[in-house]
Scaffold this active site. Structure first.
Site, PDB file in Angstrom:
ATOM      1  CG  ASP A 113      -1.741  -1.241   1.328  1.00 33.72           C
ATOM      2  OD1 ASP A 113      -2.223  -1.587   0.129  1.00 33.72           O
ATOM      3  OD2 ASP A 113      -1.901  -1.969   2.327  1.00 33.72           O
ATOM      4  CD  GLU A 114       4.853  -0.317   0.187  1.00 38.38           C
ATOM      5  OE1 GLU A 114       5.427  -1.328   0.831  1.00 38.38           O
ATOM      6  OE2 GLU A 114       4.053  -0.826  -0.686  1.00 38.38           O
TER       7      GLU A 114
ATOM      8  CE  LYS B 253       3.462  -2.549  -4.827  1.00 39.47           C
ATOM      9  NZ  LYS B 253       2.816  -2.178  -3.268  1.00 39.47           N
ATOM     10  N   GLY B 254       1.279   1.886  -7.652  1.00 38.37           N
ATOM     11  CA  GLY B 254       0.579   2.463  -8.841  1.00 38.37           C
ATOM     12  C   GLY B 254       0.889   3.680  -9.250  1.00 38.37           C
TER      13      GLY B 254
ATOM     14  CB  ALA C 273      -2.180  -6.670  -3.773  1.00 34.00           C
ATOM     15  N   GLY C 274      -4.255  -4.040  -4.055  1.00 31.84           N
ATOM     16  CA  GLY C 274      -4.919  -3.176  -4.978  1.00 31.84           C
ATOM     17  C   GLY C 274      -3.756  -1.937  -5.100  1.00 31.84           C
ATOM     18  CG  HIS C 275      -1.488  -1.022  -7.762  1.00 29.73           C
ATOM     19  ND1 HIS C 275      -0.556  -1.009  -6.783  1.00 29.73           N
ATOM     20  CD2 HIS C 275      -0.650  -2.025  -8.854  1.00 29.73           C
ATOM     21  CE1 HIS C 275       0.383  -2.136  -6.866  1.00 29.73           C
ATOM     22  NE2 HIS C 275       0.416  -2.664  -8.198  1.00 29.73           N
ATOM     23  CB  THR C 276      -5.637   3.824  -5.195  1.00 28.51           C
ATOM     24  OG1 THR C 276      -6.530   2.703  -4.348  1.00 28.51           O
ATOM     25  CG2 THR C 276      -6.429   5.066  -5.546  1.00 28.51           C
TER      26      THR C 276
ATOM     27  CD  GLN D 125       0.419  -8.849  -1.005  1.00 23.28           C
ATOM     28  OE1 GLN D 125       0.352  -8.033  -0.286  1.00 23.28           O
ATOM     29  NE2 GLN D 125      -0.875  -9.125  -1.423  1.00 23.28           N
TER      30      GLN D 125
ATOM     31  CB  THR E 193      -7.056  -0.512  -3.051  1.00 24.02           C
ATOM     32  OG1 THR E 193      -6.279   0.389  -2.619  1.00 24.02           O
ATOM     33  CG2 THR E 193      -7.554  -0.483  -4.349  1.00 24.02           C
TER      34      THR E 193
ATOM     35  CG  ASP F 193       0.027  14.431   0.868  1.00 24.79           C
ATOM     36  OD1 ASP F 193       0.855  13.920   0.288  1.00 24.79           O
ATOM     37  OD2 ASP F 193      -0.887  14.617   0.870  1.00 24.79           O
TER      38      ASP F 193
ATOM     39  N   GLY G 225       6.342  11.971  -3.328  1.00 28.00           N
ATOM     40  CA  GLY G 225       4.941  12.518  -3.279  1.00 28.00           C
ATOM     41  C   GLY G 225       4.313  13.582  -2.381  1.00 28.00           C
ATOM     42  CB  VAL G 226       3.822  16.830  -2.285  1.00 27.85           C
ATOM     43  CG1 VAL G 226       5.283  16.897  -2.089  1.00 27.85           C
ATOM     44  CG2 VAL G 226       3.505  17.205  -3.860  1.00 27.85           C
TER      45      VAL G 226
END
Length: 428
Positions: free
Chosen positions: A13-14, A16-17, A39-42, A223, A298, A332, A412-413
């Site tokens: 959940d870092e 990656k997407g 797993a999920g990418h948002t 993952q 996600t 952020d 990422g901000v």
């Protein structure tokens, strides 16, 4: 420098997407090489938010060929649900390729996953119940069913019979469930055969040819490092290789074709499911982080466990993966904190340990040793250069970089695809 691996540094959940999407305009191929729809990418594009579970996030980038590698386990029902959902929103999915050697998740795998997890009681791992583990278990036991088996009904039936024999004994005699018939599985799988046929390829050959043409291929991990079957917090891990080494085995390319290893790490730490988590917060600060960062799964919607940044974990992941660049996401979220604690080491049995303990029991009992750094109150979501960040935010990033063992190239901000600060190019 065409082969770029993107892996998670923590417990998933870092973001990656988002990192994959950042590379999208210069990327010709994006390969998912491990995991399944657990797993999920948002990915946020403009005002649109896309939640992907099985499909590579590169499917959202025009001009990119997305590939599901042989290291992935595929739930065909989920695959086509995701494809239909994207197409209904105007996303072109026609370029999707799937390795003929990828294994298939069946109804039996999903059923076993759920009943086995309940059977464990207090020893539950925290599986999503989507059949991932049992599908990988069949793969290792050499009774798995692969995508290519869909196109020969006789072979498919034989393999399903072999795979179901032991499972039905478990379901009926141990778990008091009904047996699953061969026809149920075969009929279900065959219903997808013709729809999936045009997507099935020799992925290893396609990717080798692309790399030979010096095209940019991004290998996207599901993952993360601390959930890797070999190098994670076993047994509270996933069932596949989520580290950089898995990119080679899960896609069929040689490890010498992987030129850059990009690790994605949050500016704090989260995980889902059971297992050790030294910096986990159980107080109001933890709930504040969860709400500020919208830390809910996600795929499952489960609340994520949250904690402060863990520098030893980042150093460990850098070593295990050979990370060349770090992407720090969600900086952020920390805006508004007067002080930001960072775990710099652990206390285990009264002794200071600067690295992740090799003994799982020690890691489970490890107490974080913190150093506190000044926070900031300014809105940083509009910053596009490092110098535009408040000085204390710059200092925080530089301190994380110093402790990580490699450079921080992207920050990422905000949730948008353009809300990033690029310090070092990930491709050139």
């Amino acid at each position: 420098m065409p082969g770029i691996v993107i892996i998670g540094v923590q417990w998933g959940d870092e973001g990656k997407g988002k990192a994959t999407d950042l590379l999208g305009e210069r990327t010709e191929w994006v390969v998912k090489f491990n995991g399944g729809n657990n797993a999920g990418h948002t990915v946020v594009i403009g005002d649109e938010k896309y939640a992907l579970h099985l499909l590579p996030s590169g499917i959202l980038s025009p001009g990119v060929t997305p590939v599901i590698g042989n290291g992935v386990v595929v739930d065909l029902e989920v695959l086509f649900q995701e494809i239909e959902a994207l197409e209904s929103r105007g996303i072109d999915t026609s370029k999707l390729k799937i390795s003929a050697n990828a294994h298939i998740i069946t109804q039996a795998h999903r059923t076993l996953d759920k009943v086995q997890e309940r059977f464990l009681g207090k020893r539950q791992i925290g599986t999503t119940g989507r059949g991932i583990g049992p599908a990988y278990a069949d793969k290792i036991s050499r009774v798995g069913i692969r995508i290519q088996d869909l196109f020969d009904e006789s072979i498919l039936r034989q393999k399903v019979e072999g795979a179901l024999d032991q499972k039905n004994h478990l379901l009926v005699k141990i778990f008091n469930r009904r047996a699953i018939t061969v026809d149920e599985i075969v009929d279900d799988l065959l219903s997808y055969a013709e729809r999936v046929r045009p997507m099935v390829v020799d992925a290893s050959l396609l990717l080798d040819e692309a790399l030979a043409r010096d095209e940019v291929v991004v290998f996207e991990a599901g993952q993360a490092t601390m959930l890797d079957i070999d190098h994670g917090t076993y047994p509270f891990v996933t069932s596949s290789s989520a580290t950089a080494g898995g990119a080679a085995t899960g896609s069929g390319v040689g490890p010498n074709r992987l030129d850059r290893i990009v690790g994605i790490v949050k500016a704090y730490t989260t995980r889902v499911g059971a297992g050790p988590f030294p910096t986990e917060l159980f107080d109001e600060q933890g709930e504040w982080l969860r709400q500020q960062g919208f830390e809910f799964g996600t795929t499952t919607g489960r609340s994520r466990r949250v904690g402060w940044y863990d520098a030893p974990i980042t150093r460990y992941a850098t070593r295990i993966n050979g990370i060349t660049d770090l992407v720090v996401t969600k900086l952020d979220v920390l805006t508004g904190l007067e002080e930001i604690p960072v775990c710099v080491a652990y206390e285990v049995n009264g002794e200071r340990i600067d690295e992740v303990p090799v003994n799982q029991s020690d890691f489970h009992h490890a107490k974080p040793i913190y150093e506190n750094y000044p926070g900031w109150s300014e809105d940083i979501t509009g910053a596009r250069t490092f110098e535009e960040l408040p000085q204390t935010a710059q200092d925080y990033i530089l301190k994380l970089e110093e402790m990580s063992g490699t450079r921080i190239s992207v920050i990422g901000v905000g949730p948008g695809r353009d809300q990033v600060i690029v310090r070092h190019d990930l491709v050139d």
